[in-house]
Design a protein around this motif. Sequence first.
Motif, PDB file in Angstrom:
ATOM      1  N   SER A 121      10.364   4.319   1.631  1.00  0.00           N
ATOM      2  CA  SER A 121       9.911   4.810   2.927  1.00  0.00           C
ATOM      3  C   SER A 121      10.716   4.197   4.077  1.00  0.00           C
ATOM      4  CB  SER A 121       8.427   4.526   3.112  1.00  0.00           C
ATOM      5  OG  SER A 121       8.171   3.177   2.787  1.00  0.00           O
ATOM      6  N   HIS A 122      11.260   2.991   3.838  1.00  0.00           N
ATOM      7  CA  HIS A 122      11.995   2.356   4.933  1.00  0.00           C
ATOM      8  C   HIS A 122      13.260   3.117   5.293  1.00  0.00           C
ATOM      9  CE1 HIS A 122      13.013   0.620   1.038  1.00  0.00           C
ATOM     10  NE2 HIS A 122      14.230   0.687   1.483  1.00  0.00           N
ATOM     11  N   LYS A 135       2.374   5.975  15.682  1.00  0.00           N
ATOM     12  CA  LYS A 135       2.616   4.614  16.147  1.00  0.00           C
ATOM     13  C   LYS A 135       3.519   4.597  17.382  1.00  0.00           C
ATOM     14  CE  LYS A 135       6.650   3.861  13.219  1.00  0.00           C
ATOM     15  NZ  LYS A 135       7.338   3.007  12.261  1.00  0.00           N
ATOM     16  N   ARG A 148       4.937  -2.299  19.557  1.00  0.00           N
ATOM     17  CA  ARG A 148       6.371  -2.509  19.425  1.00  0.00           C
ATOM     18  C   ARG A 148       7.130  -1.197  19.155  1.00  0.00           C
ATOM     19  NH1 ARG A 148       7.335  -7.647  16.022  1.00  0.00           N
ATOM     20  NH2 ARG A 148       5.651  -6.615  14.950  1.00  0.00           N
ATOM     21  N   ARG A 163       8.679 -22.105  24.152  1.00  0.00           N
ATOM     22  CA  ARG A 163       8.426 -20.909  23.363  1.00  0.00           C
ATOM     23  C   ARG A 163       8.371 -19.643  24.208  1.00  0.00           C
ATOM     24  NH1 ARG A 163       5.831 -25.162  21.031  1.00  0.00           N
ATOM     25  NH2 ARG A 163       6.109 -25.397  18.791  1.00  0.00           N
ATOM     26  N   ILE A 174       0.453 -17.640  22.199  1.00  0.00           N
ATOM     27  CA  ILE A 174      -0.194 -18.530  21.228  1.00  0.00           C
ATOM     28  C   ILE A 174      -1.674 -18.626  21.555  1.00  0.00           C
ATOM     29  CG2 ILE A 174      -0.297 -20.927  20.405  1.00  0.00           C
ATOM     30  CD1 ILE A 174       2.743 -21.047  21.140  1.00  0.00           C
ATOM     31  N   ARG A 179      -2.545 -20.373  16.531  1.00  0.00           N
ATOM     32  CA  ARG A 179      -1.793 -19.353  15.807  1.00  0.00           C
ATOM     33  C   ARG A 179      -1.105 -18.462  16.819  1.00  0.00           C
ATOM     34  NH1 ARG A 179      -4.304 -14.227  16.299  1.00  0.00           N
ATOM     35  NH2 ARG A 179      -6.577 -14.238  16.293  1.00  0.00           N
ATOM     36  N   LEU A 180      -0.095 -17.717  16.333  1.00  0.00           N
ATOM     37  CA  LEU A 180       0.552 -16.748  17.198  1.00  0.00           C
ATOM     38  C   LEU A 180      -0.333 -15.516  17.314  1.00  0.00           C
ATOM     39  CD1 LEU A 180       4.292 -16.672  16.109  1.00  0.00           C
ATOM     40  CD2 LEU A 180       3.272 -17.782  18.096  1.00  0.00           C
ATOM     41  N   ALA A 208       0.243 -11.834  17.375  1.00  0.00           N
ATOM     42  CA  ALA A 208       1.358 -10.938  17.118  1.00  0.00           C
ATOM     43  C   ALA A 208       1.256  -9.722  18.021  1.00  0.00           C
ATOM     44  CB  ALA A 208       1.361 -10.516  15.656  1.00  0.00           C
ATOM     45  N   GLU A 261       1.996  -3.586  16.080  1.00  0.00           N
ATOM     46  CA  GLU A 261       3.132  -2.745  15.688  1.00  0.00           C
ATOM     47  C   GLU A 261       2.847  -1.278  16.002  1.00  0.00           C
ATOM     48  OE1 GLU A 261       6.626  -1.276  13.928  1.00  0.00           O
ATOM     49  OE2 GLU A 261       6.134  -3.326  14.470  1.00  0.00           O
TER      50      GLU A 261
END
Lengths: 347, 375
Positions: free
Chosen positions: A2-3, A13, A19, A320, A325, A333-334, A336, A339
Motif C-alpha cells: 500500500s505504501h 486524511k 500532517r 526542543r 511535550i 511524553r510527546l 504527536a 496524521e
Amino acid sequence: MSHLVADDRIMLKHGAGGRAMRRLIEEAFLHAFETDPEVPAGLVGVAAMDDGGAVRLGDRWLVMTTDSHVIQPPFFPGGDIGRLAIAGTVNDLAMMGAPDILGLTCAVILEEGFPRADLERILASMRVACEEAGATVICGDTKVMGKGELDGIVINTAGMALAPHLVRDGGLRPGDRIIVTGTLGDHGMAVMATRHGLALDLDLRSDVAPINGLIRAVLTAAPDAITAMKDPTRGGAASALHEMASKSGVGVTLDEAALPVRDAVRGVSELVGIDPLLVANEGKALLGVRAAAVGRVLEALRAHPLGVDAALIGVCTEDRPGMVILDTGFGRRLVAEPEGELLPRIC
Amino acid sequence: MANLLEFRDPIRARALADALARATGDVGREVSLMHVCGSHEQAIAKFGLRSAFPRRLNVIMGPGCPVCITDQPEIDEAVVLAQQGARIATYGDMVRVPGTAGSLADAQARGATIDTVYSIAQAIDLARETTDEVVFFATGFETTAVATAAVILAGVPKNFSILSAHKYIPPVMEIVAEMPDTRVEGFLAAGHAATITGWGIFEPFVARHQLPVVVAGFEPLDILAALLKLVELVRDRAPAVVNMFPRCVTREGNRNAQRQLWQVFRPIGGRWRGIAHIPNGNLRLRDEWAAVDARRRFTIDLASLWRHAPSTLARQCICGNIMAGIASPADCPLFGGACVPDSPVGACMVSSEGTCRIWHQYGGVPNLGDVTCPI
C-alpha cells in the motif's frame, strides 16, 4: 504494497487538519498560488498558512479568510452547520488580531431534495450567530446539484476585517505562556457521539460560537502581551500547537492537569480511546502570552461569558523546537501531530 | 471517573517512582523486565511513565499484541477463504495485517466480502441475516478466546464457523525466558488475562525458570507499584508470583470461564509471527466442534498464495525482534518513515496494541526524563 500507491488519490486524511493535509497544501496549493518567491512586505500570503491572509492598507491591515463547511450530521447538540459556517470564518479573522468584522459572504451548495425547512433552520441559525458576532452577510451565492452529487449541503463563508496589529500563529517566544480560552474537545466529541449513536447519558454539546468578542476583550486588556493566536479546530489543540511551535521555533510543554476538559468529554475520551487534545473545538483559542501579562489576560478572558473556563496550560521553551511535550503528572511524553482523520468531516 | 482518578494520583505516583529508583539502585546494575500486553504499553506511553523510570530500568514490551503475533499463514487462510467466497467477519485491525500476498483489505479490493465487527456477537447477527457462509476470523489471547468459547457453547447458526487464530500467553513466556539473547529478569503479567486464568497459573513457570512474575492492572499506579514489586523481587533474588491486582484477580481465576475455554479449545504448538514455534501457544477447536471449525469445514488452498515472495521492505521489518524484546522500534530503519500507521510494513504498526503503533502514536519515545513544566 500500500505504501507504493500512496498519495496519487485524495483521501479523507488529506482534509483532516493533520500532517497529511499540511503536506497536500504545501505540495499542491502553494505550488500553484505562490508564484513570487519573494513575498512582498505588507502581505501575508498563502505560504504563511495562517488562519487568514492580510494586505497592508495604510497603517492597518485588511485581513481576509474563507472556509467551506461540510459536516455530518448537519444538526448536532449545541449547533448546526450554519452556526459553524459563521463562527469558523469570524474566529479565523479574530485569530489574526481582527475581531471587528467588516462583512461576510455566504455561498451555499444544496443537493437536490434537501428539505426547505432544514435550509431555513440553518439560515436562521446563521443569523443568530451573525448577531452574536456583530457581523453581517453582505453578499452570497446559491447553487443546487443533482441528487447524489453532493451530501446534503455545503456552506462556504468568507470574511473581511481590519486589524491595527496583526497577530500571527508563529509569534511564540521562549518563556511565553500558553493559555486556552476554555474547555477542550467539546465539538468533536459531541459530533462523534451523535454520529455513532453513543447512547450516553451525558451532556455533550458542541462549543461552536463566534469568539471575536472574547478576543476583542483580551486584545483591549493586554494589547502588547498576545504573541500568537490560533483556534484549535480540526486536529485539535495538538495540531494547532504543533503548527505554532514549529513556525515559532520553540518547544511547548503542557501540564496535563491544567487542561480544562469537561467530565463528559473525558468520559467519552476514556471510552473510545481518543485523546481530547486531538479533538476539534469550534469556539476556543490558544493564546501565546508574555509571562508578565498572564494574570491580566486570564482576568479579561474569565470576565467574558465565553472565557470562564480559560486556563494557563503550558510554557514555551528554547529547547526542543517544534516539539509539543505533555507533562502527565506521572512523566512526560510527546504529543504527536495527528496524521489523518480521527473523525472525518466534522467542520 | 472518581474511581479512575484514585489510581491516577500523581503524588502517590511520585512516591512510587522514587521507591522504584531506590530499588533499582540497590540492584546496582541494569535490570530488564518484560510485560506481555499491549494495554500495558498503551498506558505506559499515554501517561509518559517511561520518562519516570530509572535510567537503569529497562521495561520491554514482549509478544503482547495478538494481532501482531498472528502468523502470515493464518492471515493467508483467511484471505483464501475470502477469495473462495466465504464472508469473513473480523476485528478492524486484522483487515489490514499483511499476509504472504496481501491483507484481507486487499482481498476486499479484489471483490471479497469482509465485515469489520467489534465482537463475535455481531458476527453471529450477520450470519443470521444472510444465507452466505460467514467465517469469524477469531484472534486474541485467552481473554477473547473465552468469549468465542461462550458463543460456540450457546449454539451458532448453521452458516457460521470459526477460523481460530487465538493464542495462549503462558507458554510464550517460557520461550522468551529460554531465548539465548534474553536479558529479561522478570515478567509483568496482564491483569485482565489473569482474571480468567488466575495468578496461580504462573507458579510452575516461576519454579522452572526462577524468574519473578507480578500480576498488574492498567492504571499508572497499578503499573508503578507492580514494577516496584518486581524490581524488589529481582533485588532480593526471591522469585515468586505476586498479585498486585487483587481488586480483580484471584489465585484460581474464573473457573467457569476456564471450563468453557477448555471445553471448546485445545492448545497446540504453532508459530507466532516473528518469534518462534511456541509449544501449546495456539488455541484450536476441539474435535467435537469440527462442524463449526472453518479449517475442517472448507478446503483451504494455501499453496495458491505461496508463489509470492515477501517484498523487500517486509524483509527489513524487525517486528519479530521487537516482540521478542531484543530490539526496539528505534532500532528499525523503517519506523516512522517507510512504515507508518497509514501504510504499515509490519503488523506491529497495524494494531493499536502493537509496539510500533503505540510508539508512533505518542511521538516515539525520546528521552524526556529531564523535561519539566514550570508553570
